[in-house]
Structure formats: structure tokens, C-alpha cells
Write an enzyme that holds these catalytic residues in place. Structure first.
Site, short mmCIF file in Angstrom:
data_model
loop_
_atom_site.label_atom_id
_atom_site.label_comp_id
_atom_site.label_asym_id
_atom_site.label_seq_id
_atom_site.Cartn_x
_atom_site.Cartn_y
_atom_site.Cartn_z
N LYS A 70 0.71 -1.35 -0.14
CA LYS A 70 -0.04 0.06 0.16
C LYS A 70 0.82 1.13 0.19
O LYS A 70 0.30 2.21 -0.51
CB LYS A 70 -1.07 -0.08 1.14
CG LYS A 70 -1.93 -0.98 0.94
CD LYS A 70 -3.00 -0.85 2.13
CE LYS A 70 -4.22 -1.83 2.10
NZ LYS A 70 -5.21 -1.81 2.90
N SER A 130 0.44 -0.58 12.79
CA SER A 130 0.81 0.76 12.05
C SER A 130 1.02 0.73 10.74
O SER A 130 1.88 1.46 10.33
CB SER A 130 1.94 1.08 12.85
OG SER A 130 3.15 -0.14 12.61
N GLY A 131 0.44 -0.40 9.98
CA GLY A 131 0.66 -0.36 8.57
C GLY A 131 -0.24 0.46 7.57
O GLY A 131 -0.92 1.26 8.52
N GLY A 132 -0.39 0.05 6.36
CA GLY A 132 -1.20 0.92 5.41
C GLY A 132 -2.83 0.88 6.01
O GLY A 132 -3.19 2.21 5.91
N MET A 133 -3.30 -0.01 6.48
CA MET A 133 -4.63 -0.06 6.97
C MET A 133 -4.80 0.66 8.20
O MET A 133 -5.74 1.36 8.43
CB MET A 133 -5.17 -1.53 6.83
CG MET A 133 -6.76 -1.57 7.48
SD MET A 133 -7.75 -1.07 5.96
CE MET A 133 -9.33 -1.11 6.76
#
Length: 272
Positions: A70, A130-133
Site C-alpha cells: 500500500k 501501524s501499516g497501511g490499513m
């Protein structure tokens, strides 16, 4: 539908480290029901740059983007729409005449579900991941007015960066963190993953919360959602998110918005 594929059929696709069947089943169901000359196929790749070049070179109309692509795809496309630019995360690429633009329909889906929940913006939030989502959810909550939040992430660099973006605090774990809205944006509880069957939050943390939000969509009834229901807590499920964001992707690709009855049928088919 397969028998009708011809030289003019438009191809849409998805890119994910672990492709699932939801998008393929959902999008193709709607194409067939509405008589649209499109087909959708899920892919994985170890060559993201080559895959993005292929979208442009083969005139693929649209591409859904999932973990872990992402953010990495941003440098490879031609520009971002406001939904993606605001959070530096892309979940949808639309190809118009060879120009690739990034969108984020996750953000819109989450914003809609939070608005419908009726939750007070004074509610304190703990968001694990803490990723794209995570960016889409945290920024949707931030923009809705939720100012009291904590990003709970073992990755200090990514966690602190997202915390700054949302204007929230950061913590490496839930020790000392209390929240009325618990949000899981990690793969914990996902079928087929290394943490399938596990809980993203403890039973005590769930019992103390007012609402539980799990973005994991496969299965829809994750261990966290099952626990929350057993404790009588209202929930927002990953199934709700994935359907809403997929509808917006469908509209971006085709210019057609299905009615709610057809969307419900497509969702039931795709989630079965």
C-alpha cells in the site's frame, strides 16, 4: 461469464502478499449481474515494479492493493487522489489512458462506519498496528474528531510515525493503556496466518471497552469479534469494511454504482 470473455473485456486485478478470494468473487458477481464486460483476477508478486509496469503496459483498468504494497506502490504510479494523499497509503490504482492514480477506499469505508456507530468523539482509542490499513483507520478517526488515541505497535519507527500523523500517543504494548474503542489493524486472528485463532486484545481489555473494531475480514467472525459478541459489546467487522471499500473500487473501475440489494447479494456470495 468466462465464455463471454473477448478481446474487448477489461481486466481488473488485485495485488497482495496473500491473495484471497473476496475481491474476485465480489467484483465478478457484480460484473455478471450488471452485464459488464469486465473480469477480475487476484495476483501476488515478488516484483512490485514489474507488476505496476504491467498494469500500464497491458491497459489493466484497475488494481486493488493490499499488504504489504500500500505504501511501496506510491513511488511507482503517477499521482494520488486526495483520499490517498492525505494518508500516504494506496489501496486502489485506477488506470486512465496509461495514467495511474492512487486512491484509498479503505478510508472512506472506515469513516462511514465510524459515523454510523454513533460513538462520541470524546471516546479514547487504542489502535493496534501501524501499516497501511492502520493509516486509513487512524486518519479516518482523527478526521472524525477522535483526538484521544494511542497507536500500539511493536515497530517503534512506524508506530511513532503514525502516532504523529494522527496526533495521538504511541505505546509498544497495551501495558498502561486503557481505551473505550479497541481497533485491530494487524493480521492477528486472520485465517491462514501465523496468528490465526489468537486475540488482538485480552478478554479484560475487551470487557472494559465500549466498541470493538477488527479490520480482519477472513474470517468475518474473528476470535476478537466472537469474544466481543459474547461479552455483549457492539462491533465493527472487517467484513463490513471490505464490502464498503470494494463497492467504491467497483464504482471507480466501471462508473456504475450497484443498488443496495445487489451489493448485499454480492457480499453474501463473496463472504460465503
Amino acid at each position: 461469464m468466462t465464455a463471454r470473455i473477448n478481446r474487448d473485456t477489461r481486466l481488473c486485478m488485485s495485488l497482495s502478499a496473500r491473495p484471497g478470494n473476496f475481491g474476485t468473487r465480489f467484483q465478478n458477481y457484480l460484473y455478471e449481474a450488471l452485464g459488464l464486460d469486465y473480469v477480475y483476477k487476484a495476483f501476488s508478486t515478488t516484483d512490485l515494479a514489474g507488476a505496476i509496469t504491467g498494469i500500464r503496459a497491458l491497459d489493466i483498468r484497475g488494481c486493488a492493493v493490499s499488504m504489504p504494497f500500500k505504501e511501496a506502490c506510491i513511488a511507482l504510479i503517477d499521482g494520488l487522489e486526495p483520499s490517498a494523499a492525505a494518508i500516504d497509503s494506496v489501496n486502489t490504482i485506477v488506470n486512465t489512458g496509461g495514467v495511474l492514480r492512487g486512491h484509498n477506499t479503505d478510508y472512506a469505508a472506515v469513516a462511514s462506519l465510524i459515523a454510523d456507530s454513533g460513538l462520541s468523539t470524546r471516546t479514547c482509542v487504542a489502535l493496534r498496528g501501524s501499516g497501511g490499513m492502520g493509516k486509513a483507520v487512524a486518519c479516518a478517526l482523527r478526521d472524525a474528531g477522535f483526538a484521544d488515541g494511542t497507536i500500539v505497535a511493536r515497530n517503534a519507527v512506524a508506530g511513532q510515525r503514525l502516532a504523529r500523523q494522527a496526533g495521538w500517543a504511541w505505546a509498544a504494548d497495551m501495558g498502561g493503556v486503557s481505551a473505550s474503542l479497541l481497533v485491530n489493524v494487524t493480521p492477528v486472528g486472520m485465517d491462514g496466518g501465523p496468528e490465526a485463532g489468537q486475540l488482538a486484545f485480552t478478554e479484560a481489555e475487551v470487557a472494559a471497552a465500549d466498541l470493538i473494531f477488527d479490520v480482519v475480514a477472513i474470517p468475518v467472525e474473528t476470535p476478537l469479534i466472537r469474544l466481543a459478541r459474547a461479552l455483549g459489546k457492539p462491533v465493527i467487522t472487517g467484513g463490513q469494511v471490505i464490502v464498503l471499500q470494494a463497492v467504491e473500487q467497483f464504482v471507480l473501475y466501471t462508473g456504475v454504482r450497484p443498488d443496495q440489494a445487489l451489493i448485499a447479494k454480492a457480499a453474501a456470495h463473496a463472504l460465503a
